[in-house]
Design an enzyme around this catalytic site. Sequence first.
Site, PDB file in Angstrom:
ATOM      1  CB  CYS A 173      -0.863  -0.207   1.583  1.00 27.62           C
ATOM      2  SG  CYS A 173      -2.061  -1.251   1.040  1.00 27.62           S
ATOM      3  CG  HIS A 222      -3.023   3.708   2.323  1.00 26.22           C
ATOM      4  ND1 HIS A 222      -3.467   3.075   0.264  1.00 26.22           N
ATOM      5  CD2 HIS A 222      -3.050   2.126   2.914  1.00 26.22           C
ATOM      6  CE1 HIS A 222      -4.072   1.717   0.888  1.00 26.22           C
ATOM      7  NE2 HIS A 222      -3.407   1.543   2.069  1.00 26.22           N
ATOM      8  CG  ASN A 236      -6.623  -1.061   1.038  1.00 32.61           C
ATOM      9  OD1 ASN A 236      -5.727  -0.438  -0.068  1.00 32.61           O
ATOM     10  ND2 ASN A 236      -5.915  -1.208   1.615  1.00 32.61           N
TER      11      ASN A 236
HETATM   12  O1  UT7 Z   1      -4.043  -0.970   3.366  1.00 32.85           O
HETATM   13  C1  UT7 Z   1      -2.699  -1.917   4.039  1.00 32.85           C
HETATM   14  C2  UT7 Z   1      -3.184  -2.264   4.991  1.00 32.85           C
HETATM   15  N1  UT7 Z   1      -3.910  -2.606   5.829  1.00 32.85           N
HETATM   16  C3  UT7 Z   1      -4.458  -2.320   6.874  1.00 32.85           C
HETATM   17  O2  UT7 Z   1      -4.612  -1.462   7.121  1.00 32.85           O
HETATM   18  C4  UT7 Z   1      -6.292  -3.143   7.135  1.00 32.85           C
HETATM   19  C5  UT7 Z   1      -5.501  -3.048   9.033  1.00 32.85           C
HETATM   20  N2  UT7 Z   1      -6.894  -3.962   9.948  1.00 32.85           N
HETATM   21  C6  UT7 Z   1      -7.998  -3.163   9.397  1.00 32.85           C
HETATM   22  O3  UT7 Z   1      -8.457  -1.995   9.091  1.00 32.85           O
HETATM   23  C7  UT7 Z   1      -9.204  -4.221  10.502  1.00 32.85           C
HETATM   24  O4  UT7 Z   1      -7.890  -5.313  11.204  1.00 32.85           O
HETATM   25  C8  UT7 Z   1     -10.342  -5.100   9.715  1.00 32.85           C
HETATM   26  C9  UT7 Z   1     -11.440  -3.895   8.977  1.00 32.85           C
HETATM   27  C10 UT7 Z   1      -9.571  -5.861   8.942  1.00 32.85           C
HETATM   28  C11 UT7 Z   1     -10.954  -5.859  10.438  1.00 32.85           C
HETATM   29  O5  UT7 Z   1     -11.459  -4.761  11.323  1.00 32.85           O
HETATM   30  P1  UT7 Z   1     -11.270  -5.285  13.110  1.00 32.85           P
HETATM   31  O6  UT7 Z   1     -11.626  -4.452  13.681  1.00 32.85           O
HETATM   32  O7  UT7 Z   1      -9.592  -5.449  13.901  1.00 32.85           O
HETATM   33  O8  UT7 Z   1     -12.664  -6.900  13.016  1.00 32.85           O
HETATM   34  P2  UT7 Z   1     -11.683  -8.137  13.612  1.00 32.85           P
HETATM   35  O9  UT7 Z   1     -10.508  -8.726  12.923  1.00 32.85           O
HETATM   36  O10 UT7 Z   1     -11.162  -7.508  15.071  1.00 32.85           O
HETATM   37  O11 UT7 Z   1     -12.665  -8.657  14.008  1.00 32.85           O
HETATM   38  C12 UT7 Z   1     -13.396  -8.200  15.259  1.00 32.85           C
HETATM   39  C13 UT7 Z   1     -14.681  -9.361  14.623  1.00 32.85           C
HETATM   40  C14 UT7 Z   1     -14.384 -10.685  14.759  1.00 32.85           C
HETATM   41  O12 UT7 Z   1     -15.546 -11.761  15.451  1.00 32.85           O
HETATM   42  P3  UT7 Z   1     -15.895 -12.074  16.919  1.00 32.85           P
HETATM   43  O13 UT7 Z   1     -14.130 -13.077  16.747  1.00 32.85           O
HETATM   44  O14 UT7 Z   1     -15.389 -10.893  17.487  1.00 32.85           O
HETATM   45  O15 UT7 Z   1     -16.494 -12.963  17.212  1.00 32.85           O
HETATM   46  C15 UT7 Z   1     -14.563 -11.609  13.848  1.00 32.85           C
HETATM   47  O16 UT7 Z   1     -14.926 -12.237  13.392  1.00 32.85           O
HETATM   48  O17 UT7 Z   1     -15.593  -9.552  13.611  1.00 32.85           O
HETATM   49  C16 UT7 Z   1     -16.429 -10.526  13.336  1.00 32.85           C
HETATM   50  N3  UT7 Z   1     -15.465  -9.845  11.625  1.00 32.85           N
HETATM   51  C17 UT7 Z   1     -16.792  -9.533  10.579  1.00 32.85           C
HETATM   52  N4  UT7 Z   1     -17.885  -9.385  10.982  1.00 32.85           N
HETATM   53  C18 UT7 Z   1     -18.987  -9.180   9.822  1.00 32.85           C
HETATM   54  C19 UT7 Z   1     -14.408  -9.971  10.619  1.00 32.85           C
HETATM   55  N5  UT7 Z   1     -14.372  -9.269   9.457  1.00 32.85           N
HETATM   56  C20 UT7 Z   1     -16.369  -9.580   9.348  1.00 32.85           C
HETATM   57  C21 UT7 Z   1     -16.578  -8.970   8.360  1.00 32.85           C
HETATM   58  N6  UT7 Z   1     -18.640  -8.396   8.881  1.00 32.85           N
HETATM   59  N7  UT7 Z   1     -16.942  -8.718   7.108  1.00 32.85           N
END
Ligand code: UT7
Length: 332
Positions: A116, A256, A286
């Site tokens: 990125c 970004h 993104n």
């Molecule tokens: O550009 C390159 C660099 N990349 C980035 O900067 C991305 C950085 N990371 C992020 O933007 C975030 O971590 C994400 C958007 C990818 C994920 O958001 P998060 O708030 O970190 O969620 P998480 O992965 O901690 O998941 C929280 C919960 C989980 O459920 P439980 O375990 O709490 O029951 C996931 O299974 O949300 C669940 N979850 C979803 N629920 C609905 C994960 N993805 C989804 C989804 N829809 N698409």
Amino acid sequence: MIKINAAITGVEGYVPEYVLSNKELEKMVETNDEWITERTGIKERRILKGEGKGTSDMAVVAVQNLLNKKAIKAEEIDLLICATVTPDLVFPATANIICDKIGATKAWGFDLQAACSSFIYALYTASQFIETGRYNKIIVVGVDKMSSIIDYTDRSTCIIFGDGGGAVLLEPTTDGLGIQDSIMYSDGSGRHHLHQKAGGSCYPPSHETIDKKWHYVYQEGQPVFKAAVKGMADVSAEIMEKNNLKSEDVAWLVPHQANLRIIDATSRRMGLSNDKVMINIERYGNTTSGTIPLCLWEWEKQLKKGDNIILSAFGGGFTWGAIYLKWAYDSK
Ligand code: UT7
């Protein structure tokens, strides 16, 4: 001695027509519009459709429109750098393919991959060729067809990424405008959290790599999120401090677009109000190398000669960095 700076003197962008909305994703994976909007800020993203269509097809539209806008012939381009993680082919470089398609017969070119951060790495690299005085017209393209490496059964990644990108023209200036300073970082230990495992020399394509879905983006959201918030906020604050810029001196932050929460953390750290931050993540998601040129393209008409602008990015690698520039022209 007169100092030569590299200045962006034009920008164009391209996004494919097809809109993949959160509602449509709800039918593909277990997710919902509310979760995606709240956790990322994304409402929809664009997808390039069509058999055999690749990254260069998007780049060519942006570059051709840029040449038309600037009334420049393709033969006048000295160098074209294509920032991308989704090249048309493993080799040759997509930059070579773009040059061939637009008729840039006098240019040499290469691809630059820093996930990125690819566009800011490429812009910084290109600026060095201008500052030496050897080159007059360089095109830097930042473009990705992320849909080609996304698993649309993986809800943790398919909601984030989209296709598109843009191109800038870089020319020399001696009036003090243009790129003032750049700070770049990388830390390869971050590779474990964000990568595409197969398709390279470690794991060439095979039935096994396909079955294991190693040709898709793998991301551990939380560690990447934490590193991104720290990396992007820190480097943006660092470049301000290094150049004695207070928040009131900065006209625009061009971040970004990975996650609205990362952008917010960065602008808060810089002391910037929301009206000084370019944000279009809700429409494009993104686009990896494409996010920053797409923002510059969409905001071009609002930019004024002399505006202090900070570009800032964080991505896989890990890679991150910031560029401080003084905008070089008023848009007509
Ligand atoms: O550009 C390159 C660099 N990349 C980035 O900067 C991305 C950085 N990371 C992020 O933007 C975030 O971590 C994400 C958007 C990818 C994920 O958001 P998060 O708030 O970190 O969620 P998480 O992965 O901690 O998941 C929280 C919960 C989980 O459920 P439980 O375990 O709490 O029951 C996931 O299974 O949300 C669940 N979850 C979803 N629920 C609905 C994960 N993805 C989804 C989804 N829809 N698409």
